[in-house]
Design a protein around this motif. Structure first.
Motif, PDB file in Angstrom:
ATOM      1  N   MET A   1      26.660 -71.274  33.119  1.00  0.00           N
ATOM      2  CA  MET A   1      26.333 -72.544  33.750  1.00  0.00           C
ATOM      3  C   MET A   1      26.511 -73.730  32.792  1.00  0.00           C
ATOM      4  O   MET A   1      27.010 -74.784  33.186  1.00  0.00           O
ATOM      5  N   ASN A   2      26.120 -73.544  31.526  1.00  0.00           N
ATOM      6  CA  ASN A   2      26.050 -74.687  30.603  1.00  0.00           C
ATOM      7  C   ASN A   2      27.233 -74.833  29.661  1.00  0.00           C
ATOM      8  O   ASN A   2      27.515 -75.941  29.187  1.00  0.00           O
ATOM      9  N   LEU A   3      27.932 -73.719  29.359  1.00  0.00           N
ATOM     10  CA  LEU A   3      28.997 -73.812  28.365  1.00  0.00           C
ATOM     11  C   LEU A   3      30.220 -74.593  28.842  1.00  0.00           C
ATOM     12  O   LEU A   3      30.691 -75.483  28.116  1.00  0.00           O
ATOM     13  N   PRO A   4      30.787 -74.324  30.028  1.00  0.00           N
ATOM     14  CA  PRO A   4      31.993 -75.076  30.434  1.00  0.00           C
ATOM     15  C   PRO A   4      31.804 -76.590  30.475  1.00  0.00           C
ATOM     16  O   PRO A   4      32.664 -77.321  29.956  1.00  0.00           O
ATOM     17  N   PRO A   5      30.683 -77.127  31.054  1.00  0.00           N
ATOM     18  CA  PRO A   5      30.522 -78.585  31.020  1.00  0.00           C
ATOM     19  C   PRO A   5      30.437 -79.147  29.605  1.00  0.00           C
ATOM     20  O   PRO A   5      30.966 -80.229  29.333  1.00  0.00           O
ATOM     21  N   LEU A   6      29.778 -78.409  28.704  1.00  0.00           N
ATOM     22  CA  LEU A   6      29.672 -78.879  27.317  1.00  0.00           C
ATOM     23  C   LEU A   6      31.049 -78.913  26.656  1.00  0.00           C
ATOM     24  O   LEU A   6      31.396 -79.878  25.968  1.00  0.00           O
ATOM     25  N   LEU A   7      31.861 -77.880  26.885  1.00  0.00           N
ATOM     26  CA  LEU A   7      33.201 -77.851  26.291  1.00  0.00           C
ATOM     27  C   LEU A   7      34.082 -78.955  26.859  1.00  0.00           C
ATOM     28  O   LEU A   7      34.864 -79.573  26.132  1.00  0.00           O
ATOM     29  N   ARG A   8      33.961 -79.212  28.171  1.00  0.00           N
ATOM     30  CA  ARG A   8      34.751 -80.308  28.754  1.00  0.00           C
ATOM     31  C   ARG A   8      34.344 -81.650  28.166  1.00  0.00           C
ATOM     32  O   ARG A   8      35.185 -82.522  27.922  1.00  0.00           O
ATOM     33  N   SER A   9      33.043 -81.811  27.924  1.00  0.00           N
ATOM     34  CA  SER A   9      32.570 -83.053  27.308  1.00  0.00           C
ATOM     35  C   SER A   9      33.117 -83.205  25.891  1.00  0.00           C
ATOM     36  O   SER A   9      33.550 -84.296  25.496  1.00  0.00           O
ATOM     37  N   LEU A  10      33.123 -82.120  25.126  1.00  0.00           N
ATOM     38  CA  LEU A  10      33.671 -82.164  23.770  1.00  0.00           C
ATOM     39  C   LEU A  10      35.173 -82.437  23.797  1.00  0.00           C
ATOM     40  O   LEU A  10      35.691 -83.181  22.960  1.00  0.00           O
ATOM     41  N   GLN A  11      35.854 -81.841  24.766  1.00  0.00           N
ATOM     42  CA  GLN A  11      37.295 -82.057  24.897  1.00  0.00           C
ATOM     43  C   GLN A  11      37.595 -83.513  25.203  1.00  0.00           C
ATOM     44  O   GLN A  11      38.490 -84.121  24.606  1.00  0.00           O
ATOM     45  N   LYS A  12      36.831 -84.077  26.121  1.00  0.00           N
ATOM     46  CA  LYS A  12      37.043 -85.473  26.492  1.00  0.00           C
ATOM     47  C   LYS A  12      36.761 -86.392  25.318  1.00  0.00           C
ATOM     48  O   LYS A  12      37.500 -87.345  25.054  1.00  0.00           O
ATOM     49  N   ARG A  13      35.707 -86.087  24.574  1.00  0.00           N
ATOM     50  CA  ARG A  13      35.358 -86.911  23.419  1.00  0.00           C
ATOM     51  C   ARG A  13      36.453 -86.869  22.367  1.00  0.00           C
ATOM     52  O   ARG A  13      36.827 -87.891  21.781  1.00  0.00           O
ATOM     53  N   ALA A  14      36.987 -85.664  22.124  1.00  0.00           N
ATOM     54  CA  ALA A  14      38.051 -85.523  21.120  1.00  0.00           C
ATOM     55  C   ALA A  14      39.308 -86.271  21.539  1.00  0.00           C
ATOM     56  O   ALA A  14      39.960 -86.922  20.719  1.00  0.00           O
ATOM     57  N   GLU A  15      39.652 -86.201  22.819  1.00  0.00           N
ATOM     58  CA  GLU A  15      40.848 -86.891  23.312  1.00  0.00           C
ATOM     59  C   GLU A  15      40.702 -88.395  23.150  1.00  0.00           C
ATOM     60  O   GLU A  15      41.641 -89.098  22.773  1.00  0.00           O
ATOM     61  N   GLN A  16      39.499 -88.906  23.411  1.00  0.00           N
ATOM     62  CA  GLN A  16      39.288 -90.347  23.302  1.00  0.00           C
ATOM     63  C   GLN A  16      39.307 -90.811  21.854  1.00  0.00           C
ATOM     64  O   GLN A  16      39.781 -91.899  21.537  1.00  0.00           O
ATOM     65  N   GLN A  17      38.806 -89.959  20.951  1.00  0.00           N
ATOM     66  CA  GLN A  17      38.816 -90.324  19.536  1.00  0.00           C
ATOM     67  C   GLN A  17      40.231 -90.327  18.980  1.00  0.00           C
ATOM     68  O   GLN A  17      40.578 -91.130  18.122  1.00  0.00           O
ATOM     69  N   ASP A  18      41.052 -89.394  19.483  1.00  0.00           N
ATOM     70  CA  ASP A  18      42.400 -89.249  18.944  1.00  0.00           C
ATOM     71  C   ASP A  18      43.411 -90.198  19.579  1.00  0.00           C
ATOM     72  O   ASP A  18      44.424 -90.523  18.978  1.00  0.00           O
ATOM     73  N   ALA A  19      43.151 -90.602  20.812  1.00  0.00           N
ATOM     74  CA  ALA A  19      44.150 -91.372  21.542  1.00  0.00           C
ATOM     75  C   ALA A  19      44.244 -92.803  21.012  1.00  0.00           C
ATOM     76  O   ALA A  19      43.243 -93.504  20.921  1.00  0.00           O
ATOM     77  N   PRO A  20      45.438 -93.255  20.638  1.00  0.00           N
ATOM     78  CA  PRO A  20      45.596 -94.645  20.214  1.00  0.00           C
ATOM     79  C   PRO A  20      45.426 -95.581  21.403  1.00  0.00           C
ATOM     80  O   PRO A  20      45.743 -95.229  22.540  1.00  0.00           O
ATOM     81  N   ILE A  21      44.894 -96.748  21.151  1.00  0.00           N
ATOM     82  CA  ILE A  21      44.614 -97.721  22.203  1.00  0.00           C
ATOM     83  C   ILE A  21      45.333 -99.029  21.895  1.00  0.00           C
ATOM     84  O   ILE A  21      45.314 -99.508  20.760  1.00  0.00           O
ATOM     85  N   LEU A  22      45.974 -99.594  22.893  1.00  0.00           N
ATOM     86  CA  LEU A  22      46.581-100.917  22.751  1.00  0.00           C
ATOM     87  C   LEU A  22      45.621-101.955  23.312  1.00  0.00           C
ATOM     88  O   LEU A  22      45.178-101.853  24.459  1.00  0.00           O
ATOM     89  N   GLU A  23      45.271-102.919  22.497  1.00  0.00           N
ATOM     90  CA  GLU A  23      44.401-103.991  22.975  1.00  0.00           C
ATOM     91  C   GLU A  23      45.217-104.930  23.865  1.00  0.00           C
ATOM     92  O   GLU A  23      46.211-105.519  23.417  1.00  0.00           O
ATOM     93  N   ARG A  24      44.802-105.067  25.091  1.00  0.00           N
ATOM     94  CA  ARG A  24      45.529-105.880  26.054  1.00  0.00           C
ATOM     95  C   ARG A  24      45.347-107.376  25.735  1.00  0.00           C
ATOM     96  O   ARG A  24      44.287-107.812  25.283  1.00  0.00           O
ATOM     97  N   THR A  25      46.369-108.175  26.001  1.00  0.00           N
ATOM     98  CA  THR A  25      46.338-109.604  25.651  1.00  0.00           C
ATOM     99  C   THR A  25      46.523-110.515  26.855  1.00  0.00           C
ATOM    100  O   THR A  25      46.640-111.728  26.691  1.00  0.00           O
ATOM    101  N   SER A  26      46.549-109.935  28.053  1.00  0.00           N
ATOM    102  CA  SER A  26      46.724-110.776  29.240  1.00  0.00           C
ATOM    103  C   SER A  26      45.515-111.683  29.437  1.00  0.00           C
ATOM    104  O   SER A  26      44.433-111.457  28.885  1.00  0.00           O
ATOM    105  N   GLU A  27      45.680-112.712  30.251  1.00  0.00           N
ATOM    106  CA  GLU A  27      44.597-113.650  30.527  1.00  0.00           C
ATOM    107  C   GLU A  27      43.402-112.932  31.129  1.00  0.00           C
ATOM    108  O   GLU A  27      42.250-113.212  30.788  1.00  0.00           O
ATOM    109  N   ALA A  28      43.666-111.969  32.029  1.00  0.00           N
ATOM    110  CA  ALA A  28      42.573-111.233  32.662  1.00  0.00           C
ATOM    111  C   ALA A  28      41.743-110.478  31.623  1.00  0.00           C
ATOM    112  O   ALA A  28      40.508-110.468  31.681  1.00  0.00           O
ATOM    113  N   PHE A  29      42.404-109.856  30.655  1.00  0.00           N
ATOM    114  CA  PHE A  29      41.661-109.086  29.660  1.00  0.00           C
ATOM    115  C   PHE A  29      41.013-109.982  28.618  1.00  0.00           C
ATOM    116  O   PHE A  29      39.973-109.615  28.058  1.00  0.00           O
ATOM    117  N   ARG A  30      41.574-111.140  28.358  1.00  0.00           N
ATOM    118  CA  ARG A  30      40.880-112.071  27.458  1.00  0.00           C
ATOM    119  C   ARG A  30      39.552-112.485  28.076  1.00  0.00           C
ATOM    120  O   ARG A  30      38.541-112.636  27.370  1.00  0.00           O
TER     121      ARG A  30
END
Length: 372
Positions: A108-137
């Motif tokens: 019950m508890n292991l798969p959700p925990l692993l998915r959470s760790l997977q998501k966290r790792a992907e977000q830490q590793d993924a490069p992000i482009l800071e948007r510069t459009s007027e809407a995002f400013r």
């Protein structure tokens, strides 16, 4: 995510765990004692995860964890426990374990925990482009305004528009920076597990609860709780969440005493909550509590000045991943990208590119999905 290294001395149970992991699309390798585990750890990759039994023939799982941390290996480490091991398992958290899970609750508890760790790792590793459009400013201006406050924030936007990235920016600029920011995907929580996951449970609260477990509300004490896909939260749990927000107190499932936790809520959804309220799927009073401050993130089709910078950003990433030298997009490719009605793109989006003046077509995807 790399492999799950299962350290378990019972071959039958080890086989069960590995089959469970395989059924959830996780790769695993198992070993039966500390000595062999150390050999696997010596070749361990940074994205591998350890799932170790508490008691082993030649040592214990906590001693293995202590050894890893002394070697400055910060791989996520999960401890499996038997009944009566809880006080010892709590020590593992102080040594840096990700969590401990009773063996009878593993499925019950292991798969959700692993998915959470997977998501966290992907977000830490993924490069992000800071948007510069007027809407995002304008969005960045809103972040600067609301971040130092304790107001609840509701982030609205289609899938893939970067709602969690905005939540992380709010936390990073807040007075809570340095404290935990705990993400919860409400879409992964079943009606039966949602209350326990959010607020925790006491021993005996339900049939499988043979030990006490703290919820993410307590995990986020002093920091930020990010509730993604909040519209998917069951009505019964919405009531518990509302009470916790209003009273600044919460009660774990099966508990008879309230607890306090200083938590800031940032919620996000791609759903029209007004429609959900009209259909009796979402509480109007909770909606009012969550939307003390609202940030609407527009889709890419409404920020066309970001299209070409994003395309160039992903072109550079694709060059690195596939070891290519695509120098630019030709005029026709740019015209088509600017005319396209952008939404959520998956792997296999066909893009016209230019390489040294020779036009060609190539199937492009980056890590399976592209956030736009």
């Amino acid at each position: 995510m790399g492999r799950i290294i299962v350290v378990e001395d019972n071959p039958v149970f080890a086989d069960y765990v590995c089959r469970l992991l395989a059924s959830k699309d996780f790769q695993s390798v198992s070993t039966f004692n500390c000595n062999d585990a150390r050999k696997l750890f010596a070749k361990m990759q940074e994205d591998d995860i350890v799932l170790a039994d508490m008691r082993l023939p030649d040592g214990d799982g906590i001693a293995l964890l202590a050894e890893l941390r002394k070697q400055v290996r910060n791989n996520p480490y999960i401890v499996m426990t038997e009944h009566g091991d809880i006080p010892i398992a709590v020590r593992s958290l102080k040594l840096g374990a990700e969590d401990f899970i009773p063996k009878n609750l593993l499925e019950m508890n292991l798969p959700p925990l692993l998915r959470s760790l997977q998501k966290r790792a992907e977000q830490q590793d993924a490069p992000i482009l800071e948007r510069t459009s007027e809407a995002f400013r304008k969005i960045y201006d809103k972040i600067r305004l609301v971040a130092p406050t304790n107001m609840s924030v509701l982030i609205l936007g289609e899938s893939g528009t970067g709602k969690e990235h905005i939540a992380e920016k709010i936390h990073a600029r807040s007075k809570r920076t340095g404290k935990p920011v705990v993400p919860v995907d409400c879409g992964l929580l079943s009606k039966e597990l949602a209350a326990s996951e959010l607020l925790g449970h006491e021993k005996g609260a339900f049939m499988e609860a043979d030990s006490k477990r703290q919820g993410v509300w307590e995990d986020a004490d002093g920091g930020t709780l990010f509730l993604d896909e909040i519209g998917n939260l069951p009505l019964e749990v919405q009531q518990m969440l509302l009470r916790a927000l209003e009273a600044k107190r919460y009660r774990p499932t099966g508990g008879n005493k309230d607890k306090k936790a200083d938590v800031r809520i940032i919620a996000a959804t791609n759903e029209d909550l007004q429609t959900a309220i009209a259909e009796k799927r979402f509480r109007a009073d909770l909606y009012q509590r969550l939307k003390e401050y609202t940030i609407q993130i527009p889709p890419l089709r409404e920020c066309r000045e970001d299209i070409i910078p994003l395309a160039d950003f992903f072109r550079q990433l694709a060059n690195e991943e596939f070891e290519k030298q695509v120098k630019c997009f030709d005029a026709e490719a740019r015209k088509q990208m600017l005319a396209y009605t952008w939404g959520w793109q998956r792997e296999g989006t066909e893009t016209s590119c230019s390489h040294g003046g020779a036009a060609y077509r190539r199937w492009y995807g980056y890590s399976g999905q592209i956030r736009i």
